[in-house]
Design a protein around this motif. Structure first.
Motif, mmCIF file in Angstrom:
data_model
loop_
_atom_site.group_PDB
_atom_site.id
_atom_site.type_symbol
_atom_site.label_atom_id
_atom_site.label_comp_id
_atom_site.label_asym_id
_atom_site.label_seq_id
_atom_site.Cartn_x
_atom_site.Cartn_y
_atom_site.Cartn_z
ATOM 1 N N LEU A 61 0.817 -1.128 0.029
ATOM 2 C CA LEU A 61 -0.065 0.009 0.102
ATOM 3 C C LEU A 61 0.958 1.048 0.028
ATOM 4 N N ASP A 62 0.716 2.278 -1.007
ATOM 5 C CA ASP A 62 1.522 3.474 -1.073
ATOM 6 C C ASP A 62 0.883 4.280 -0.167
ATOM 7 N N VAL A 63 1.746 5.036 0.657
ATOM 8 C CA VAL A 63 1.312 6.140 1.531
ATOM 9 C C VAL A 63 2.066 7.226 1.682
ATOM 10 N N TRP A 64 1.360 8.557 1.434
ATOM 11 C CA TRP A 64 2.095 9.698 1.946
ATOM 12 C C TRP A 64 1.632 10.179 3.165
ATOM 13 N N VAL A 65 2.580 11.056 3.786
ATOM 14 C CA VAL A 65 2.068 11.667 5.071
ATOM 15 C C VAL A 65 2.510 13.235 4.979
ATOM 16 N N ILE A 66 1.588 14.007 5.281
ATOM 17 C CA ILE A 66 2.061 15.402 5.542
ATOM 18 C C ILE A 66 1.742 15.855 6.890
ATOM 19 N N PHE A 67 2.687 16.417 7.453
ATOM 20 C CA PHE A 67 2.677 16.772 8.815
ATOM 21 C C PHE A 67 2.097 18.273 8.959
ATOM 22 N N SER A 68 1.495 18.540 10.012
ATOM 23 C CA SER A 68 0.746 20.091 10.441
ATOM 24 C C SER A 68 1.667 20.877 10.080
ATOM 25 N N LYS A 69 1.303 22.075 9.086
ATOM 26 C CA LYS A 69 2.337 23.092 9.049
ATOM 27 C C LYS A 69 2.605 23.980 10.221
ATOM 28 N N LYS A 70 1.544 23.390 11.392
ATOM 29 C CA LYS A 70 1.877 24.491 12.628
ATOM 30 C C LYS A 70 2.623 23.751 13.637
ATOM 31 N N ARG A 71 2.949 22.572 13.537
ATOM 32 C CA ARG A 71 3.354 21.467 14.633
ATOM 33 C C ARG A 71 4.682 22.204 15.339
ATOM 34 N N GLU A 72 5.370 23.272 14.762
ATOM 35 C CA GLU A 72 6.521 23.885 15.129
ATOM 36 C C GLU A 72 6.170 24.623 16.639
ATOM 37 N N TYR A 73 4.863 25.175 16.467
ATOM 38 C CA TYR A 73 4.540 26.259 17.420
ATOM 39 C C TYR A 73 3.062 25.817 18.052
ATOM 40 N N GLU A 74 2.592 24.915 17.488
ATOM 41 C CA GLU A 74 1.100 24.464 18.102
ATOM 42 C C GLU A 74 0.919 22.947 18.042
ATOM 43 N N LYS A 75 0.282 22.515 19.108
ATOM 44 C CA LYS A 75 -0.256 21.234 19.130
ATOM 45 C C LYS A 75 -0.959 20.738 17.925
ATOM 46 N N THR A 76 -0.504 19.478 17.458
ATOM 47 C CA THR A 76 -1.121 18.996 16.399
ATOM 48 C C THR A 76 -2.741 18.566 16.698
ATOM 49 N N LYS A 77 -3.742 18.784 15.871
ATOM 50 C CA LYS A 77 -4.982 18.610 16.144
ATOM 51 C C LYS A 77 -5.392 16.953 16.149
ATOM 52 N N GLY A 78 -4.549 16.236 15.626
ATOM 53 C CA GLY A 78 -4.750 14.915 15.252
ATOM 54 C C GLY A 78 -4.353 14.335 14.067
ATOM 55 N N THR A 79 -4.536 13.335 13.326
ATOM 56 C CA THR A 79 -4.274 12.771 12.304
ATOM 57 C C THR A 79 -5.488 12.192 11.403
ATOM 58 N N VAL A 80 -5.618 12.854 10.194
ATOM 59 C CA VAL A 80 -6.772 12.756 9.308
ATOM 60 C C VAL A 80 -6.287 11.407 8.216
ATOM 61 N N MET A 81 -7.072 10.358 8.422
ATOM 62 C CA MET A 81 -6.890 9.457 7.430
ATOM 63 C C MET A 81 -7.760 9.758 6.013
ATOM 64 N N LEU A 82 -7.144 10.068 4.983
ATOM 65 C CA LEU A 82 -7.949 10.924 3.768
ATOM 66 C C LEU A 82 -8.078 10.010 2.767
ATOM 67 N N LEU A 83 -9.090 9.593 2.378
ATOM 68 C CA LEU A 83 -9.074 8.274 1.452
ATOM 69 C C LEU A 83 -10.025 8.862 0.226
ATOM 70 N N HIS A 84 -9.420 8.474 -0.890
ATOM 71 C CA HIS A 84 -9.845 8.926 -2.082
ATOM 72 C C HIS A 84 -11.258 7.851 -2.813
ATOM 73 N N GLY A 85 -11.620 8.170 -3.747
ATOM 74 C CA GLY A 85 -12.784 7.463 -4.554
ATOM 75 C C GLY A 85 -12.246 6.458 -5.396
ATOM 76 N N PHE A 86 -13.289 5.685 -5.893
ATOM 77 C CA PHE A 86 -13.173 4.620 -7.012
ATOM 78 C C PHE A 86 -12.425 5.000 -8.280
ATOM 79 N N GLU A 87 -11.588 4.393 -8.848
ATOM 80 C CA GLU A 87 -10.808 4.875 -9.863
ATOM 81 C C GLU A 87 -9.917 6.250 -9.798
ATOM 82 N N ASP A 88 -9.764 6.590 -8.660
ATOM 83 C CA ASP A 88 -8.746 7.644 -8.571
ATOM 84 C C ASP A 88 -7.648 7.345 -7.849
ATOM 85 N N SER A 89 -6.941 8.327 -7.236
ATOM 86 C CA SER A 89 -5.667 8.009 -6.612
ATOM 87 C C SER A 89 -5.530 8.990 -5.368
ATOM 88 N N LYS A 90 -4.661 9.048 -4.586
ATOM 89 C CA LYS A 90 -4.327 9.948 -3.364
ATOM 90 C C LYS A 90 -3.799 11.236 -4.241
#
Length: 296
Positions: A61-90
Motif C-alpha cells: 500500500l503506497d502511503v504519503w504523510v503530510i505533517f501539520s504546518k503548525k507543529r513547530e509552535y502549536e499542538k497537532t489537532k490529530g491525524t486525518v486518514m484521507l481516502l480517495h474514491g473509485f478509479e482515483d488516486s491519493k
C-alpha cells in the motif's frame, strides 16, 4: 466513483460477474499516480514522508504523510486518514490534504488497493480496504510517525471505507463521509445493468470467495450502526451515481452523534466544488477544533 455500468450482465456466469465486480479498470488513477515524482515532492515539501506498507495479505500500500504546518509552535489537532474514491488516486486528495495540514492536522493519504501506486488486482469497495486503513494506522502509530486522535475523511468509495474503518478502530474519533453509499451490494447492483437480484447476490458472494471477504464486510449501514464517534454525512441532492437516499440511510443508521448536510444543487462529482477550505471547516466543526471568531 464513476458509473460502474456493465459490472455484471444477465447472460454471464456467476464467475464472470464476480470478476467483473472485482476487476475494475483503475488505469486512469494509476497513470496519474505514476506521473508524479515522489522524491521531488518530498524535496519541495509537498509531502513529508513516503511509505510502502504491507496489508495483512501482503499487498503493498503506497502511503504519503503530510505533517501539520503548525507543529513547530502549536499542538497537532490529530491525524486525518484521507481516502480517495473509485478509479482515483491519493494524488487527487492532495490539495485537501495540504489544506488540512495548514489547518493543524497531520494527514495520511494512501492509494487504495488496485489503485494508484498500490498493489493488488481486486477492488472490494471497502470490504478489504477497511482492513488496509487499519493496517496503515497501526504501522504509523507504532513507528511514532503520527499521533492520536485519529479521524477519517473520504469521498464516495473512500467515504464508505472511512465509515467501515471507523467501526473497526475505536481510536477513530470522527468521520466525515462525502457521498457514501449504503453498502457495496446496493451501489454495484444499481449500476450492474440487466441482472436479477438472485444473479447479483450469487456474483457478490463469489466475489467474496475470490477476494477473501464476507459479503457483509462492505455493509456501510451496519458499520454506521456500530460506530459511536461523531459522523458527518455530506451528500448532493442531485447525485445520480450514489443516490442521495443512500447517504441519508447511512446517516439515519448511525448510532452516535451525527449530522446530515445536504448540498441541494450538487451531483456526485460537483460536490467537490464546495472547496477544500469548506471541507476542512466541516471537520474542524465536527471535532470541536474550530476556534471561535474573536470579537473585534
Amino acid at each position: 466513483m464513476t458509473v460502474i455500468a456493465g459490472c455484471a450482465c444477465g447472460g454471464c456466469s456467476t464467475e464472470d460477474n464476480a470478476r467483473r465486480i472485482l476487476e475494475q479498470d483503475t488505469s486512469m488513477g494509476r497513470l496519474e499516480a505514476m506521473t508524479h515524482d515522489v522524491d521531488s515532492m518530498i524535496k519541495l515539501g509537498t509531502i513529508d514522508k513516503h511509505y510502502v506498507i504491507k496489508a495483512a495479505d501482503g499487498i503493498n500500500l503506497d502511503v504519503w504523510v503530510i505533517f501539520s504546518k503548525k507543529r513547530e509552535y502549536e499542538k497537532t489537532k490529530g491525524t486525518v486518514m484521507l481516502l480517495h474514491g473509485f478509479e482515483d488516486s491519493k494524488r487527487n486528495m492532495l490539495s485537501l490534504g495540504e489544506t488540512l495540514a495548514g489547518d493543524g492536522y497531520d494527514v495520511v493519504l494512501n492509494d487504495m488497493r488496485a489503485h494508484g501506486r498500490s498493489g493488488g488486482k481486486y477492488v472490494t469497495f471497502g470490504a478489504v480496504e477497511r482492513r488496509d486503513v487499519l493496517a496503515i494506522a497501526d504501522y504509523l502509530l507504532n513507528e511514532h510517525v503520527i499521533n492520536q486522535p485519529l479521524y477519517a475523511m473520504g469521498f464516495s468509495m473512500g467515504a464508505a471505507t472511512a465509515i467501515l474503518y471507523a467501526a473497526d478502530d475505536s481510536r477513530c474519533k470522527a468521520v466525515v463521509a462525502i457521498a457514501p453509499y449504503s453498502d457495496a451490494r446496493t451501489v454495484l447492483h444499481h449500476h450492474s445493468g440487466y441482472i436479477s437480484d438472485e444473479q447479483f447476490a450469487a456474483a457478490w458472494a463469489r466475489a467474496g470467495e475470490i477476494a477473501g471477504f464476507q459479503p457483509d464486510d462492505a455493509d456501510v449501514i451496519a458499520a454506521a450502526r456500530k460506530i459511536r464517534c461523531p459522523l458527518l454525512v455530506i451528500h448532493g441532492r442531485l447525485d445520480a451515481i450514489v443516490p442521495y437516499e443512500q447517504g441519508k440511510a447511512v446517516y439515519e443508521a448511525a448510532g452516535g452523534k451525527k449530522e446530515l448536510k445536504t448540498v441541494g444543487i450538487a451531483s456526485h462529482l460537483s460536490i467537490i466544488a464546495m472547496g477544500d477550505k469548506w471541507f476542512a471547516e466541516q471537520l474542524d466543526r465536527l471535532t470541536g477544533n474550530k476556534q471561535p471568531k474573536r470579537e473585534k
